[in-house]
Design an enzyme around this catalytic site. Structure first.
Site, PDB file in Angstrom:
ATOM      1  N   HIS A  62       0.834  -1.195   0.000  1.00 44.72           N
ATOM      2  CA  HIS A  62       0.000   0.000   0.000  1.00 44.72           C
ATOM      3  C   HIS A  62       0.873   1.251   0.000  1.00 44.72           C
ATOM      4  CE1 HIS A  62      -3.962  -1.747   0.422  1.00 44.72           C
ATOM      5  NE2 HIS A  62      -3.544  -2.523   1.406  1.00 44.72           N
ATOM      6  N   CYS A 107      -0.215   1.747  -5.403  1.00 40.65           N
ATOM      7  CA  CYS A 107      -1.258   2.620  -5.942  1.00 40.65           C
ATOM      8  C   CYS A 107      -0.686   3.987  -6.319  1.00 40.65           C
ATOM      9  CB  CYS A 107      -2.375   2.809  -4.920  1.00 40.65           C
ATOM     10  SG  CYS A 107      -3.287   1.318  -4.547  1.00 40.65           S
TER      11      CYS A 107
END
Length: 314
Positions: free
Chosen positions: A151, A213
């Site tokens: 993440h 991301c």
């Protein structure tokens, strides 16, 4: 009595505001501490196992090599985006690795060490970095590309938040159960989530690919960093022309658009977040200092009033 209640209410509001401002800082510190503890435990366990000749340990390593050979031969047919939370199909039951760390990832340029897990499911990604299913296991070798997802910050831990700091020539290290493998960043690109071909195995190469991301706090693109295995980690991987071996020079543009995907840097957003956090903490400190001064003055003034009142009574 009413004034005392107002003081108590003001104190409660002040403490609540302080908690909200300092919570992200505290969470990041705790997250870093947890990662360090997990890595140290892994190092101790690996050292203990290395003192013997565990048959299951040898079997696990061979199983990983065989897995890498098989997915390359099959063309990685089941490869999907990390955030679809697909588990890899390497069966770890009975190997002692199910749900356990497979190693850890060290990236000096980002200032991070992260536990490394097999299978990029939601649980593993909440604890650290994870190897994407249908990509190579973190043991290196020809015709491999270990795709590692994390993440862009989770639960207060930075994880891959600072990934845009990486540039050609930076080192990325993977420590598995048996050794430490050193890779060198060769290229950074931005892709769409369904551009799976961009993270597949390249014939003849020994690669590690980092994926997260992009942009920061959003989820509609993927930031990808390609890293190639270094034969001699003591060298910086540069040839006589000043170019990173097989990659682009450090002075060239860091980001390469992939198939026309527009790129927007997240550095400004991350910097803004830091400035706002620092400003909030500074404001909090200033308010606390003002409160202390006000209480001191109030107390001193109250003492004088009592003394004056006592003289009048005499």
């Amino acid at each position: 009595m009413r004034r005392r209640l107002l003081y108590i209410l003001a104190g409660v509001l002040f403490l609540a505001g302080a908690a909200l401002l300092l919570l992200p800082v505290g969470e990041e510190a705790l997250g870093t501490l947890r990662n360090r503890e997990r890595i140290e435990e892994f190092q101790k366990e690996t050292y203990r196992e290395s003192q013997g000749t565990a048959e299951e340990d040898i079997e696990l390593k061979q199983q990983m090599y065989s897995y890498n050979e098989r997915i390359y031969a099959e063309g990685q047919s089941g490869l999907t985006d990390a955030w679809s939370y697909e588990q890899g199909d390497l069966d770890l039951q009975g190997t002692g690795m199910a749900g356990e760390m497979a190693g850890y990832l060290t990236i000096p340029a980002m200032g991070i060490e992260l536990p490394l897990y097999i299978g990029a499911d939601q649980e593993n990604l909440s604890k650290g970095a994870a190897v994407l299913g249908q990509t190579s296991m973190p043991v290196g070798g020809e015709n491999t590309n270990c795709v590692i997802a994390a993440h862009r910050g989770y639960g207060g831990t930075a994880m891959f938040r600072e990934i845009e700091k990486l540039k050609a020539g930076d080192e990325v290290k993977i420590t598995n159960l048996w050794e430490t493998l050193t890779y060198e960043v060769i290229k950074c690109i931005v892709i769409l989530p369904d551009d799976i071909d961009a993270v597949k195995i390249v014939p003849g190469e020994d690669l590690v690919t980092l994926v997260t991301c992009h942009p920061y706090t959003q989820n509609y693109q993927r930031y990808v960093v390609y890293c190639r295995r270094m034969e001699n980690p003591s060298e910086n991987g540069a040839d006589d022309t000043g170019q990173a071996a097989g990659g682009k020079g450090k002075n060239e543009e860091d980001i390469v658009p992939y198939d026309g995907v527009p790129f927007r840097s997240s550095k400004a957003a991350i910097r803004k977040e830091r400035i706002l956090t620092a400003a909030g903490c500074a404001l909090l400190a200033a308010l606390f200092a003002c409160l202390l001064v006000w209480l001191a003055v109030k107390k001193k003034g109250g003492g004088r009033q009592k003394k004056k009142t006592g003289r009048i009574k005499k």
